[in-house]
Write a protein that holds these residues in place. Structure first.
Motif, PDB file in Angstrom:
ATOM      1  N   ALA A 363     -43.817  64.601 -15.271  1.00 33.89           N
ATOM      2  CA  ALA A 363     -44.475  64.335 -16.582  1.00 33.89           C
ATOM      3  C   ALA A 363     -43.424  64.234 -17.654  1.00 33.89           C
ATOM      4  O   ALA A 363     -42.384  64.458 -17.630  1.00 33.89           O
ATOM      5  CB  ALA A 363     -45.197  65.857 -17.017  1.00 33.89           C
ATOM      6  N   PRO A 364     -43.737  63.587 -18.880  1.00 34.54           N
ATOM      7  CA  PRO A 364     -42.641  63.196 -19.805  1.00 34.54           C
ATOM      8  C   PRO A 364     -42.489  64.452 -20.561  1.00 34.54           C
ATOM      9  O   PRO A 364     -42.876  65.268 -20.713  1.00 34.54           O
ATOM     10  CB  PRO A 364     -43.322  62.141 -20.639  1.00 34.54           C
ATOM     11  N   VAL A 365     -41.082  64.473 -21.096  1.00 35.75           N
ATOM     12  CA  VAL A 365     -40.679  65.536 -21.876  1.00 35.75           C
ATOM     13  C   VAL A 365     -39.968  64.694 -23.116  1.00 35.75           C
ATOM     14  O   VAL A 365     -39.346  63.621 -23.048  1.00 35.75           O
ATOM     15  CB  VAL A 365     -39.637  66.541 -21.245  1.00 35.75           C
ATOM     16  N   SER A 366     -39.776  65.532 -24.347  1.00 33.66           N
ATOM     17  CA  SER A 366     -38.984  65.263 -25.341  1.00 33.66           C
ATOM     18  C   SER A 366     -37.765  65.913 -25.377  1.00 33.66           C
ATOM     19  O   SER A 366     -37.672  67.150 -25.677  1.00 33.66           O
ATOM     20  CB  SER A 366     -39.834  65.563 -26.682  1.00 33.66           C
ATOM     21  N   ALA A 367     -36.687  65.151 -24.763  1.00 28.35           N
ATOM     22  CA  ALA A 367     -35.626  65.782 -24.543  1.00 28.35           C
ATOM     23  C   ALA A 367     -34.502  65.982 -25.684  1.00 28.35           C
ATOM     24  O   ALA A 367     -34.138  64.689 -26.393  1.00 28.35           O
ATOM     25  CB  ALA A 367     -34.895  65.261 -23.223  1.00 28.35           C
ATOM     26  N   LYS A 368     -33.670  66.934 -25.899  1.00 28.63           N
ATOM     27  CA  LYS A 368     -32.818  66.719 -26.870  1.00 28.63           C
ATOM     28  C   LYS A 368     -31.387  67.521 -26.218  1.00 28.63           C
ATOM     29  O   LYS A 368     -31.418  68.435 -25.927  1.00 28.63           O
ATOM     30  CB  LYS A 368     -33.181  67.698 -27.994  1.00 28.63           C
ATOM     31  N   GLN A 369     -30.404  66.783 -26.374  1.00 24.02           N
ATOM     32  CA  GLN A 369     -28.921  67.016 -25.562  1.00 24.02           C
ATOM     33  C   GLN A 369     -28.227  67.816 -26.554  1.00 24.02           C
ATOM     34  O   GLN A 369     -27.898  67.540 -27.808  1.00 24.02           O
ATOM     35  CB  GLN A 369     -28.380  65.798 -25.161  1.00 24.02           C
ATOM     36  N   VAL A 370     -28.001  69.060 -26.379  1.00 27.19           N
ATOM     37  CA  VAL A 370     -27.081  69.996 -26.836  1.00 27.19           C
ATOM     38  C   VAL A 370     -26.068  70.829 -25.822  1.00 27.19           C
ATOM     39  O   VAL A 370     -26.524  70.991 -24.809  1.00 27.19           O
ATOM     40  CB  VAL A 370     -28.059  71.308 -27.421  1.00 27.19           C
ATOM     41  N   GLU A 371     -24.812  70.900 -26.391  1.00 33.47           N
ATOM     42  CA  GLU A 371     -23.783  71.712 -25.709  1.00 33.47           C
ATOM     43  C   GLU A 371     -24.538  73.101 -25.412  1.00 33.47           C
ATOM     44  O   GLU A 371     -24.776  73.950 -26.127  1.00 33.47           O
ATOM     45  CB  GLU A 371     -22.568  71.379 -26.172  1.00 33.47           C
ATOM     46  N   PRO A 372     -24.320  73.670 -24.246  1.00 36.12           N
ATOM     47  CA  PRO A 372     -24.778  74.817 -23.906  1.00 36.12           C
ATOM     48  C   PRO A 372     -23.830  75.853 -24.290  1.00 36.12           C
ATOM     49  O   PRO A 372     -22.695  75.671 -24.529  1.00 36.12           O
ATOM     50  CB  PRO A 372     -24.841  74.872 -22.201  1.00 36.12           C
TER      51      PRO A 372
END
Length: 380
Positions: A363-372
């Protein structure tokens, strides 16, 4: 049926029919998730153990002679230099004994001198056959006894000097002194026990327990490297305190005990750490981070991104099309909040580490890249 009721029912039916026209019950917004790229980091084989800090030298000060404590020249808890005077026991009685021993030695030497002179005279007369053999024997015996008396007097003088010296108690090493067990005016002696304790602080030791299997694996690896002519495996240690901070200095492994504790199945290991600022104190506990070998390059992902089911471990990978797909992975060593990926991922791929429970594979997702960051989990 009354006309007003029929009108209401008709209106409701018309409204329902109109409201459902064109609606898509399957339409749903893509869930928001947080992703992190697969990155390359330098990892080392690092093990965590609970360690205890101990002084390299610990000395208990004791009185070697008896007397009233005349002086205490240190501040409790202060650093002292090697040779520094710490306690003074009353010296007058021992000074008097020293003077007496000196006098006894002088008298013994004087008697010896007189008897040696008498022996020389008797020997001369004996050579002239003026005196008997018995007289010569007596003179010889008397001179010998006098010489023995001189040796005894010298020993008493030496002991008297030692006793006087023992009234001054000095620090045998640069160290930190603890609490004094006695005050000025107290009577102390060899039976009094500890007067105070000295601890050396720089450098300092840290001890911890190592499972016997871990050391067995290390010995095998070391033996293999020796057979191949390679350099020995380098082992270093770092310390992490209870507040999470790291000790700045790096320790070197210098000892492992020669037997396994039958009760715990472990061997005691030790590292020595510089401690010029005396941050480390004997008795203190810290986590020992033992690094075995040199760091190596490896691909890692946040630990929160790794899930597990009956089929093993997996991650959710978000492709360029925004679709999340499940990917089976093989994991290696852990490193803080990261986890080494041995197989299954390539550098740069994006994995979900927050919002995992909202995602359905495919399924599609709305991804946001953030440093853990440390402390973040994947269940939110």
């Amino acid at each position: 049926m009354p006309a007003n009721v029929a009108l209401v029912l008709f209106s409701v039916l018309i409204g329902v029919g109109c409201g459902g026209e064109g609606a898509d019950p399957g339409a749903q917004a893509a869930p928001a998730v947080t992703v992190s790229p697969v990155v390359e980091r330098r990892l080392s084989d690092e093990r965590e153990r609970v360690g205890q800090i101990r002084a390299i030298q610990e000395v208990t000060l004791r009185a070697r002679v008896s007397g009233f404590l005349q002086e205490r020249r240190f501040t409790e808890g202060a650093d002292v230099a090697e040779g520094e005077v710490l306690f003074v026991i009353e010296q007058a009685p021992y000074q008097a004994k020293l003077l007496q021993a000196e006098a006894e030695l002088a008298r013994a030497k004087s008697e010896l001198q007189e008897l040696e002179l008498e022996l020389r005279r008797t020997r001369t007369l004996h050579e002239r056959q003026v005196t008997s053999d018995a007289a010569l024997d007596a003179a010889t015996t008397a001179a010998g006894a006098a010489a023995a008396d001189v040796l005894a007097a010298e020993a008493r003088l030496k002991q008297a000097q030692l006793d006087l010296d023992y009234t001054t108690i000095r620090a045998p090493m640069a160290s930190r002194v603890g609490r004094s067990a006695y005050d000025v005016g107290d009577f102390v002696g060899p039976e009094s026990g500890s007067l105070a304790t000295l601890l050396s602080l720089d450098p300092i030791h840290v001890y911890w327990e190592v499972p016997e299997q871990t050391l067995l694996d290390f010995r095998r690896a070391s033996a293999a490297r020796r057979r191949d002519g390679d350099e020995p495996i380098r082992v270093t240690a770092r310390l992490r305190f209870g507040d999470g901070s790291l000790y700045e200095e790096v320790g070197s492994w210098d000892f492992v005990d020669n037997r396994v504790d039958a009760n715990t199945g472990t061997q005691t290991a030790r590292a020595v750490f510089p401690n010029s600022e005396t941050i480390l104190i004997p008795g203190q506990y810290a986590t020992v981070l033992v690094q075995v070998g040199e760091p190596r390059k490896a691909l890692v992902v946040p630990q929160a991104a790794v899930q597990e089911d009956q089929g093993g471990r997996f991650v959710l990978v978000v492709g360029s099309d925004g679709i999340a797909q499940m990917r089976r992975v093989t994991m290696g060593a852990r490193d803080g909040i990261y986890w080494e990926v041995s197989q299954g991922l390539a550098a740069g791929e994006l994995v979900v580490y927050q919002g995992i429970q909202k995602v359905r594979p495919g399924a599609p997702v709305s991804a946001k890249q953030v440093e853990p960051e440390a402390g973040l989990g994947g269940a939110s």
